[in-house]
Design a protein around this motif. Structure first.
Motif, PDB file in Angstrom:
ATOM      1  N   GLY A   1       0.646  -1.175   0.149  1.00  0.00           N
ATOM      2  CA  GLY A   1       0.125  -0.070  -0.043  1.00  0.00           C
ATOM      3  C   GLY A   1       0.821   1.382   0.065  1.00  0.00           C
ATOM      4  O   GLY A   1       0.441   2.298  -0.030  1.00  0.00           O
ATOM      5  N   VAL A   2       2.027   1.116   0.175  1.00  0.00           N
ATOM      6  CA  VAL A   2       3.218   2.230   0.110  1.00  0.00           C
ATOM      7  C   VAL A   2       4.117   2.167  -1.170  1.00  0.00           C
ATOM      8  O   VAL A   2       4.839   0.916  -1.115  1.00  0.00           O
ATOM      9  N   THR A   3       4.344   3.143  -1.799  1.00  0.00           N
ATOM     10  CA  THR A   3       5.275   3.381  -2.964  1.00  0.00           C
ATOM     11  C   THR A   3       6.314   4.509  -2.484  1.00  0.00           C
ATOM     12  O   THR A   3       6.166   5.389  -1.885  1.00  0.00           O
ATOM     13  N   PHE A   4       7.483   3.871  -2.660  1.00  0.00           N
ATOM     14  CA  PHE A   4       8.739   4.978  -2.671  1.00  0.00           C
ATOM     15  C   PHE A   4       8.967   5.389  -4.184  1.00  0.00           C
ATOM     16  O   PHE A   4       9.246   4.545  -5.180  1.00  0.00           O
ATOM     17  N   VAL A   5       9.122   6.616  -4.608  1.00  0.00           N
ATOM     18  CA  VAL A   5       9.748   7.071  -5.684  1.00  0.00           C
ATOM     19  C   VAL A   5      11.275   7.770  -5.561  1.00  0.00           C
ATOM     20  O   VAL A   5      11.348   8.641  -4.623  1.00  0.00           O
ATOM     21  N   GLU A   6      12.161   6.991  -6.103  1.00  0.00           N
ATOM     22  CA  GLU A   6      13.578   7.336  -5.721  1.00  0.00           C
ATOM     23  C   GLU A   6      13.841   8.501  -6.609  1.00  0.00           C
ATOM     24  O   GLU A   6      13.790   8.705  -7.672  1.00  0.00           O
ATOM     25  N   PHE A   7      14.938   9.331  -5.844  1.00  0.00           N
ATOM     26  CA  PHE A   7      15.731  10.263  -6.842  1.00  0.00           C
ATOM     27  C   PHE A   7      16.982  10.490  -6.197  1.00  0.00           C
ATOM     28  O   PHE A   7      17.202   9.678  -5.027  1.00  0.00           O
ATOM     29  N   GLY A   8      17.848  11.250  -6.560  1.00  0.00           N
ATOM     30  CA  GLY A   8      19.322  11.494  -6.067  1.00  0.00           C
ATOM     31  C   GLY A   8      20.053  12.546  -6.493  1.00  0.00           C
ATOM     32  O   GLY A   8      19.519  13.397  -7.386  1.00  0.00           O
ATOM     33  N   PHE A   9      20.935  13.024  -5.606  1.00  0.00           N
ATOM     34  CA  PHE A   9      21.850  14.015  -5.761  1.00  0.00           C
ATOM     35  C   PHE A   9      23.337  13.699  -5.727  1.00  0.00           C
ATOM     36  O   PHE A   9      23.719  12.954  -4.875  1.00  0.00           O
ATOM     37  N   ASP A  10      24.138  13.988  -7.013  1.00  0.00           N
ATOM     38  CA  ASP A  10      25.548  13.772  -7.065  1.00  0.00           C
ATOM     39  C   ASP A  10      26.381  14.870  -6.422  1.00  0.00           C
ATOM     40  O   ASP A  10      26.022  15.899  -6.796  1.00  0.00           O
ATOM     41  N   ALA A  11      27.497  14.438  -5.936  1.00  0.00           N
ATOM     42  CA  ALA A  11      28.324  15.489  -5.215  1.00  0.00           C
ATOM     43  C   ALA A  11      27.742  16.692  -4.651  1.00  0.00           C
ATOM     44  O   ALA A  11      27.717  17.866  -5.017  1.00  0.00           O
ATOM     45  N   ALA A  12      26.656  16.215  -3.541  1.00  0.00           N
ATOM     46  CA  ALA A  12      25.947  17.044  -2.911  1.00  0.00           C
ATOM     47  C   ALA A  12      26.489  18.107  -2.379  1.00  0.00           C
ATOM     48  O   ALA A  12      25.974  19.281  -2.312  1.00  0.00           O
ATOM     49  N   ASP A  13      27.765  17.862  -1.558  1.00  0.00           N
ATOM     50  CA  ASP A  13      28.190  19.055  -0.623  1.00  0.00           C
ATOM     51  C   ASP A  13      28.743  20.219  -1.560  1.00  0.00           C
ATOM     52  O   ASP A  13      28.610  21.330  -1.124  1.00  0.00           O
ATOM     53  N   THR A  14      28.931  19.930  -2.847  1.00  0.00           N
ATOM     54  CA  THR A  14      29.624  21.205  -3.855  1.00  0.00           C
ATOM     55  C   THR A  14      28.384  21.701  -4.523  1.00  0.00           C
ATOM     56  O   THR A  14      28.321  22.865  -4.828  1.00  0.00           O
ATOM     57  N   ARG A  15      27.790  20.496  -5.237  1.00  0.00           N
ATOM     58  CA  ARG A  15      26.594  21.058  -5.992  1.00  0.00           C
ATOM     59  C   ARG A  15      25.196  21.448  -5.714  1.00  0.00           C
ATOM     60  O   ARG A  15      24.336  22.073  -6.007  1.00  0.00           O
ATOM     61  N   HIS A  16      24.968  20.800  -4.441  1.00  0.00           N
ATOM     62  CA  HIS A  16      23.651  21.086  -3.521  1.00  0.00           C
ATOM     63  C   HIS A  16      23.930  21.377  -2.058  1.00  0.00           C
ATOM     64  O   HIS A  16      23.505  20.665  -1.465  1.00  0.00           O
ATOM     65  N   PRO A  17      24.699  22.408  -1.873  1.00  0.00           N
ATOM     66  CA  PRO A  17      25.193  22.439  -0.366  1.00  0.00           C
ATOM     67  C   PRO A  17      24.032  23.024   0.568  1.00  0.00           C
ATOM     68  O   PRO A  17      24.046  22.217   1.810  1.00  0.00           O
ATOM     69  N   GLU A  18      22.872  23.568   0.076  1.00  0.00           N
ATOM     70  CA  GLU A  18      21.950  23.600   0.883  1.00  0.00           C
ATOM     71  C   GLU A  18      21.151  22.189   1.247  1.00  0.00           C
ATOM     72  O   GLU A  18      20.780  22.106   2.464  1.00  0.00           O
ATOM     73  N   ILE A  19      20.859  21.497   0.411  1.00  0.00           N
ATOM     74  CA  ILE A  19      20.135  20.099   0.476  1.00  0.00           C
ATOM     75  C   ILE A  19      20.884  19.394   1.472  1.00  0.00           C
ATOM     76  O   ILE A  19      20.633  18.769   2.257  1.00  0.00           O
TER      77      ILE A  19
END
Length: 385
Positions: free
Chosen positions: A178-196
């Motif tokens: 009854g539950v679904t996960f929809v996966e997503f991702g971030f590469d090199a997050a500390d430099t490319r997505h620092p706020e996240i």
């Protein structure tokens, strides 16, 4: 019968199957592992795992690999954060210095560690089991999709949710939770997505509201792996009129589903690298049991598939594998050894599966985030409210 003379097949090169093979080989017992994937690197192995002291780590000690694991593990990954839909922090667990109860390791790194410990040629890639034919006296004739056939004295089903060994032991099929996960991702997050990256921290983040959540785990080398989790139909994408390959259409559906959430949380759905992967959650009935059958047994998800809300799936698979191998190595009666293994494994896995069901119910409950708080406090080993 001397276990050293048995022809043993492990079907499936996941953590449980590879742990079983490693421990058998440490005791001088020959084993062949068959896996349907074309190679060890044919696909990404998924996210990070927390290996528990008395289960996954105990199995690695039995396999003689605990020191190697410690060198790869990330104790800081035990950090947990819970937010509500406004991004207000409700709970934070930070591991104490020296806390090694549940350090994290990427699935790919764990698989490489186990594979590299096996004798060359142990794993036969590109072998998808088609069927098993009982021959009597516990022997089974295995047929693979590529035409390869072979006869074994013991077949160990470590082939996951949709096991081809399980139907010889059980009529049970996995059901949609009854539950679904929809996966997503971030590469090199500390430099490319620092706020996240700052929002997530060193371990895992859950942001929760009734019947839905956003969850992110820090992996090695700066990668963040996340999931939009929600209760609903397994066919939600079809019903919404979108294809998973259409990234922007899926993104729009998810943003609508999480409308009203804080912009810092919606950034998880807006700014991810790459597309989205649909991962509906399935589980076997609880308890899942079978009548003992000579020459066959199961471990891991093939035996006790559960949702990830217990944090126990890979841990139990590895413990299953090590305990089964140790039982075989320590007995001159393989059938009695398998019986003894099943008598311990089945009730243990049923208890864990019940916990997984409770965890899912809490984490995605109507009273979330309070239900999520109960879930995370239990995961962190704290008393719930």
């Amino acid at each position: 019968m001397n276990p050293h003379t048995l022809r043993i097949a492990v079907i499936g090169a996941g953590p449980g199957g590879l742990t079983c093979a490693r421990v058998l080989q440490r005791h001088g017992i020959a084993v062949t592992v068959f896996d349907h994937e074309a190679s060890a690197d044919a696909r990404p192995q998924g996210g990070t795992l927390d290996l528990h002291l008395t289960t996954g780590q105990a199995a690695l000690r039995s396999a003689g690999l605990h020191d190697e694991f410690t060198a790869l593990a990330r104790p800081e990954g035990q950090e947990m954060r819970l937010l509500d839909h406004t991004a207000t922090v409700l709970f934070r667990h930070t591991p104490a210095p020296g806390d090694d109860a549940r350090p994290e390791i990427d699935r790919g790194e764990l698989r490489h560690l186990l594979l590299s410990s096996l004798a060359p040629g142990t794993v036969h890639w590109g072998h998808h089991l088609r069927t098993l034919h009982p021959l009597g006296d516990g022997r089974h004739h295995a047929e693979f999709d590529d035409g390869h056939t072979e006869t074994f004295d013991l077949v160990i089903g470590a082939d996951g949710a949709w096991s081809r060994v399980r139907p010889l032991l059980s009529d049970a099929d996995p059901h949609y939770s009854g539950v679904t996960f929809v996966e997503f991702g971030f590469d090199a997050a500390d430099t490319r997505h620092p706020e996240i990256a700052g929002l997530v921290g060193d371990g895992s983040l859950m942001a929760s509201a009734p019947h839905k959540a956003l969850m992110v785990q820090r992996n090695a080398r700066g990668h963040l792996r996340g999931y939009a989790a929600f209760r609903g139909s397994q066919d939600w994408a079809l019903e919404a009129g979108v294809r998973m390959a259409d990234t922007e259409a899926v993104r729009a559906v998810l943003l609508e589903a999480f409308a009203g959430w804080d912009d810092r949380l919606l950034a998880l759905l807006r700014e991810n690298d790459g597309g989205f992967v649909n991962r509906p959650l399935f589980a076997l009935p609880v308890p899942h049991t079978w009548t003992h059958t000579p020459g066959l047994t199961l471990l891991g998800d093939a035996a006790h598939l559960m949702t990830p809300f217990s944090g126990m799936g890979a841990n139990l698979a590895m413990l299953d594998g090590s305990e089964l191998a140790e039982a075989l190595a320590g007995s001159d009666d393989p059938d009695a050894a398998i019986r003894a293994y099943e008598e311990v494994m089945l009730p243990r896995s049923a208890k864990a599966a019940e916990g997984a069901a409770r965890g899912l119910a809490n984490a995605l409950s109507a009273d979330a985030p309070q239900g999520s708080l109960r879930h995370l406090r239990r995961m962190a080993g704290q008393e719930g409210p």
